[in-house]
Design a protein around this motif. Structure first.
Motif, mmCIF file in Angstrom:
data_model
loop_
_atom_site.group_PDB
_atom_site.id
_atom_site.type_symbol
_atom_site.label_atom_id
_atom_site.label_comp_id
_atom_site.label_asym_id
_atom_site.label_seq_id
_atom_site.Cartn_x
_atom_site.Cartn_y
_atom_site.Cartn_z
ATOM 1 N N GLU A 89 1.122 -1.319 0.226
ATOM 2 C CA GLU A 89 -0.073 0.013 0.345
ATOM 3 C C GLU A 89 0.571 0.906 0.288
ATOM 4 O O GLU A 89 2.094 1.621 0.824
ATOM 5 C CB GLU A 89 -0.686 -0.021 1.031
ATOM 6 C CG GLU A 89 -2.109 1.082 1.441
ATOM 7 C CD GLU A 89 -2.413 0.914 2.626
ATOM 8 O OE1 GLU A 89 -3.702 1.902 2.999
ATOM 9 O OE2 GLU A 89 -2.287 0.115 3.927
ATOM 10 N N PHE A 90 0.031 2.236 -0.798
ATOM 11 C CA PHE A 90 1.224 3.524 -0.489
ATOM 12 C C PHE A 90 0.677 4.335 0.556
ATOM 13 O O PHE A 90 -0.444 4.831 1.301
ATOM 14 C CB PHE A 90 0.797 4.450 -1.926
ATOM 15 C CG PHE A 90 1.407 5.802 -2.051
ATOM 16 C CD1 PHE A 90 2.401 5.392 -2.659
ATOM 17 C CD2 PHE A 90 0.763 6.548 -1.880
ATOM 18 C CE1 PHE A 90 3.412 6.773 -3.279
ATOM 19 C CE2 PHE A 90 2.036 8.346 -1.852
ATOM 20 C CZ PHE A 90 3.106 7.833 -2.188
ATOM 21 N N VAL A 91 2.357 4.240 1.499
ATOM 22 C CA VAL A 91 2.031 4.938 2.912
ATOM 23 C C VAL A 91 3.136 5.722 2.982
ATOM 24 O O VAL A 91 3.874 6.408 3.610
ATOM 25 C CB VAL A 91 2.719 3.716 3.419
ATOM 26 C CG1 VAL A 91 1.367 3.285 3.862
ATOM 27 C CG2 VAL A 91 3.300 3.325 3.851
ATOM 28 N N ASP A 92 3.464 6.464 1.123
ATOM 29 C CA ASP A 92 4.621 7.774 1.601
ATOM 30 C C ASP A 92 4.540 8.773 2.357
ATOM 31 O O ASP A 92 3.065 9.512 2.174
ATOM 32 C CB ASP A 92 5.464 7.851 -0.017
ATOM 33 C CG ASP A 92 6.317 7.072 -0.388
ATOM 34 O OD1 ASP A 92 6.553 5.243 0.133
ATOM 35 O OD2 ASP A 92 6.687 7.016 -1.533
ATOM 36 N N PRO A 93 4.845 9.602 3.469
ATOM 37 C CA PRO A 93 4.645 10.060 4.180
ATOM 38 C C PRO A 93 4.683 11.824 3.127
ATOM 39 O O PRO A 93 4.357 12.726 3.850
ATOM 40 C CB PRO A 93 5.835 10.364 5.646
ATOM 41 C CG PRO A 93 6.905 9.780 4.867
ATOM 42 C CD PRO A 93 6.348 9.030 3.715
ATOM 43 N N VAL A 94 5.475 11.854 2.213
ATOM 44 C CA VAL A 94 4.991 13.370 1.403
ATOM 45 C C VAL A 94 4.784 12.807 0.195
ATOM 46 O O VAL A 94 5.153 11.449 -0.213
ATOM 47 C CB VAL A 94 6.497 14.024 1.501
ATOM 48 C CG1 VAL A 94 6.906 14.512 3.437
ATOM 49 C CG2 VAL A 94 7.771 12.877 1.082
ATOM 50 N N VAL A 95 4.505 13.893 -0.702
ATOM 51 C CA VAL A 95 4.079 14.019 -2.077
ATOM 52 C C VAL A 95 4.637 15.058 -2.483
ATOM 53 O O VAL A 95 4.299 15.935 -2.257
ATOM 54 C CB VAL A 95 2.346 13.297 -2.355
ATOM 55 C CG1 VAL A 95 2.479 11.395 -2.578
ATOM 56 C CG2 VAL A 95 1.312 14.535 -1.686
ATOM 57 N N ARG A 96 4.475 15.016 -3.472
ATOM 58 C CA ARG A 96 4.788 16.764 -4.438
ATOM 59 C C ARG A 96 3.427 16.681 -5.502
ATOM 60 O O ARG A 96 3.068 16.085 -6.408
ATOM 61 C CB ARG A 96 5.997 16.791 -5.607
ATOM 62 C CG ARG A 96 6.313 17.429 -6.297
ATOM 63 C CD ARG A 96 7.771 17.373 -6.558
ATOM 64 N NE ARG A 96 9.064 16.891 -5.489
ATOM 65 C CZ ARG A 96 9.663 17.748 -5.363
ATOM 66 N NH1 ARG A 96 9.326 18.822 -4.741
ATOM 67 N NH2 ARG A 96 10.492 17.057 -3.772
ATOM 68 N N CYS A 97 2.830 18.120 -5.335
ATOM 69 C CA CYS A 97 1.740 18.478 -6.364
ATOM 70 C C CYS A 97 2.025 18.696 -7.262
ATOM 71 O O CYS A 97 3.271 18.756 -8.227
ATOM 72 C CB CYS A 97 1.600 20.032 -5.808
ATOM 73 S SG CYS A 97 0.261 20.893 -6.681
ATOM 74 N N ASP A 98 1.344 18.067 -8.497
ATOM 75 C CA ASP A 98 1.729 17.296 -9.793
ATOM 76 C C ASP A 98 1.452 18.882 -10.346
ATOM 77 O O ASP A 98 2.280 19.064 -11.774
ATOM 78 C CB ASP A 98 1.082 16.870 -10.230
ATOM 79 C CG ASP A 98 0.888 16.393 -11.719
ATOM 80 O OD1 ASP A 98 2.111 16.353 -12.492
ATOM 81 O OD2 ASP A 98 -0.495 16.502 -12.251
ATOM 82 N N ALA A 99 0.770 19.818 -10.445
ATOM 83 C CA ALA A 99 1.123 21.175 -10.785
ATOM 84 C C ALA A 99 2.120 22.353 -10.406
ATOM 85 O O ALA A 99 2.700 22.854 -11.687
ATOM 86 C CB ALA A 99 -0.218 21.912 -10.514
ATOM 87 N N CYS A 100 2.365 22.534 -9.403
ATOM 88 C CA CYS A 100 2.927 23.212 -8.949
ATOM 89 C C CYS A 100 4.915 22.940 -8.279
ATOM 90 O O CYS A 100 5.814 23.755 -7.867
ATOM 91 C CB CYS A 100 3.004 24.387 -7.735
ATOM 92 S SG CYS A 100 2.488 23.691 -6.563
ATOM 93 N N GLN A 101 4.793 21.653 -8.156
ATOM 94 C CA GLN A 101 5.663 20.856 -8.009
ATOM 95 C C GLN A 101 6.098 20.976 -6.608
ATOM 96 O O GLN A 101 7.583 20.830 -5.996
ATOM 97 C CB GLN A 101 6.863 20.800 -8.555
ATOM 98 C CG GLN A 101 6.973 21.481 -10.165
ATOM 99 C CD GLN A 101 6.322 19.529 -9.705
ATOM 100 O OE1 GLN A 101 7.195 18.487 -9.494
ATOM 101 N NE2 GLN A 101 5.009 18.526 -11.497
ATOM 102 N N THR A 102 5.097 21.184 -5.440
ATOM 103 C CA THR A 102 5.808 22.097 -3.260
ATOM 104 C C THR A 102 5.521 20.619 -3.336
ATOM 105 O O THR A 102 4.626 19.772 -3.640
ATOM 106 C CB THR A 102 4.932 22.447 -3.629
ATOM 107 O OG1 THR A 102 4.559 23.896 -4.281
ATOM 108 C CG2 THR A 102 4.724 23.137 -1.600
ATOM 109 N N LEU A 103 6.626 20.323 -2.008
ATOM 110 C CA LEU A 103 6.361 19.464 -1.440
ATOM 111 C C LEU A 103 5.553 19.249 -0.734
ATOM 112 O O LEU A 103 5.728 19.886 0.681
ATOM 113 C CB LEU A 103 8.228 19.187 -0.444
ATOM 114 C CG LEU A 103 7.788 17.700 -0.213
ATOM 115 C CD1 LEU A 103 8.602 16.582 -0.910
ATOM 116 C CD2 LEU A 103 9.295 17.902 0.918
#
Length: 82
Positions: free
Chosen positions: A16-30
């Motif tokens: 299962e995807f449990v990564d604690p951070v992701v990146r916004c697809d539009a502005c690339q913000t963490l």
């Protein structure tokens, strides 16, 4: 990579995807997942996110300051093959 006893298996692509951070697809913000789950979208309004492939030293410091799991951060450390 340091020889710490870290459970890297929890971040396996087969689980299962449990990564604690992701990146916004539009502005690339963490984005921290707990905050994204609370807000429902990035500050730019985008709801699409991607898994983190790489990050800057500044972003790593932010993640460390927010208590992001050391096992997750270890996934991005250089490794010696062999």
């Amino acid at each position: 990579m340091s020889e710490l006893n870290l459970d890297l298996s929890r971040y396996s692509k087969d689980k299962e995807f449990v990564d604690p951070v992701v990146r916004c697809d539009a502005c690339q913000t963490l984005l921290f997942r707990h905050q994204l789950e609370k807000d429902g979208a990035c500050a730019c309004g985008c709801r699409r996110v991607r898994n983190v492939q790489k990050f800057s030293l500044r972003e790593r410091e932010r993640m460390t300051d927010h208590g992001i799991d050391s096992a997750f951060l270890a996934l991005f450390e250089e490794r010696e093959d062999g």
